[in-house]
Design a protein around this motif. Sequence first.
Motif, mmCIF file in Angstrom:
data_model
loop_
_atom_site.group_PDB
_atom_site.id
_atom_site.type_symbol
_atom_site.label_atom_id
_atom_site.label_comp_id
_atom_site.label_asym_id
_atom_site.label_seq_id
_atom_site.Cartn_x
_atom_site.Cartn_y
_atom_site.Cartn_z
ATOM 1 N N GLN A 96 80.046 129.139 67.308
ATOM 2 C CA GLN A 96 81.400 128.728 66.939
ATOM 3 C C GLN A 96 81.502 127.235 67.188
ATOM 4 N N MET A 97 81.833 126.498 66.141
ATOM 5 C CA MET A 97 81.900 125.046 66.247
ATOM 6 C C MET A 97 83.327 124.593 65.987
ATOM 7 N N GLN A 98 83.829 123.761 66.877
ATOM 8 C CA GLN A 98 85.179 123.246 66.735
ATOM 9 C C GLN A 98 85.146 121.721 66.812
ATOM 10 N N SER A 99 86.249 121.138 66.402
ATOM 11 C CA SER A 99 86.382 119.673 66.451
ATOM 12 C C SER A 99 85.195 118.994 65.787
ATOM 13 N N LEU A 100 84.827 119.488 64.635
ATOM 14 C CA LEU A 100 83.673 118.932 63.930
ATOM 15 C C LEU A 100 83.955 117.522 63.441
ATOM 16 N N SER A 101 82.923 116.727 63.453
ATOM 17 C CA SER A 101 83.022 115.356 62.973
ATOM 18 C C SER A 101 81.865 115.080 62.018
ATOM 19 N N PRO A 102 81.929 113.978 61.284
ATOM 20 C CA PRO A 102 80.815 113.639 60.403
ATOM 21 C C PRO A 102 79.486 113.508 61.154
ATOM 22 N N ASP A 103 79.538 113.257 62.446
ATOM 23 C CA ASP A 103 78.306 113.186 63.244
ATOM 24 C C ASP A 103 77.603 114.534 63.357
ATOM 25 N N ASP A 104 78.291 115.602 62.999
ATOM 26 C CA ASP A 104 77.711 116.939 63.066
ATOM 27 C C ASP A 104 77.079 117.378 61.750
ATOM 28 N N ILE A 105 77.137 116.522 60.754
ATOM 29 C CA ILE A 105 76.569 116.880 59.451
ATOM 30 C C ILE A 105 75.068 117.096 59.576
ATOM 31 N N GLY A 106 74.611 118.226 59.057
ATOM 32 C CA GLY A 106 73.186 118.510 59.090
ATOM 33 C C GLY A 106 72.904 119.951 58.752
ATOM 34 N N VAL A 107 71.649 120.315 58.879
ATOM 35 C CA VAL A 107 71.227 121.693 58.642
ATOM 36 C C VAL A 107 71.063 122.376 59.998
ATOM 37 N N TYR A 108 71.660 123.525 60.136
ATOM 38 C CA TYR A 108 71.655 124.277 61.381
ATOM 39 C C TYR A 108 70.767 125.507 61.244
ATOM 40 N N TYR A 109 69.954 125.726 62.249
ATOM 41 C CA TYR A 109 68.986 126.817 62.251
ATOM 42 C C TYR A 109 69.145 127.665 63.521
ATOM 43 N N CYS A 110 68.739 128.903 63.409
ATOM 44 C CA CYS A 110 68.582 129.694 64.617
ATOM 45 C C CYS A 110 67.102 130.014 64.794
ATOM 46 N N ASN A 111 66.726 130.210 66.022
ATOM 47 C CA ASN A 111 65.346 130.527 66.360
ATOM 48 C C ASN A 111 65.331 130.966 67.813
ATOM 49 N N THR A 112 64.191 131.319 68.281
ATOM 50 C CA THR A 112 64.052 131.601 69.703
ATOM 51 C C THR A 112 63.995 130.288 70.461
ATOM 52 N N TYR A 113 64.061 130.405 71.785
ATOM 53 C CA TYR A 113 63.877 129.227 72.619
ATOM 54 C C TYR A 113 62.892 129.563 73.725
#
Length: 114
Positions: free
Chosen positions: A80-97
């Motif tokens: 859940q992402m809030q208060s998004l800004s242009p600095d957050d522009i990008g491709v988001y992935y999920c994976n293990t850590y």
Amino acid sequence: VQLQASGGGLVQAGGSLRLSCAGSRSIFDSHVMAWYRQLPGKPRELVAFITTRGKISYADAAKGRFTISRDIAKNTVYLQMQSLSPDDIGVYYCNTYPSTQTYWGQGTLVTVSS
């Protein structure tokens, strides 16, 4: 096997998005799950992770704005992402850590208009 993230899109600055990532129980039951992102012109970076016991950690850029969670019954992890800004522009992935090379999917694009 790839983990497919979904839920990205275009949002105005200050807006919110919820990303989802569903996978197999064999992955979710035994791995720390994480969200990563790749901002334009930058290497992929960790955003947050959640352990099988629910312990959570955030990157500095995500603290206070993003919330990671997992639904064990649905084998799904959310961001859940809030208060998004242009600095957050990008491709988001999920994976293990730590990440597993074969699990990288195409990610989901997040665009924030100013």
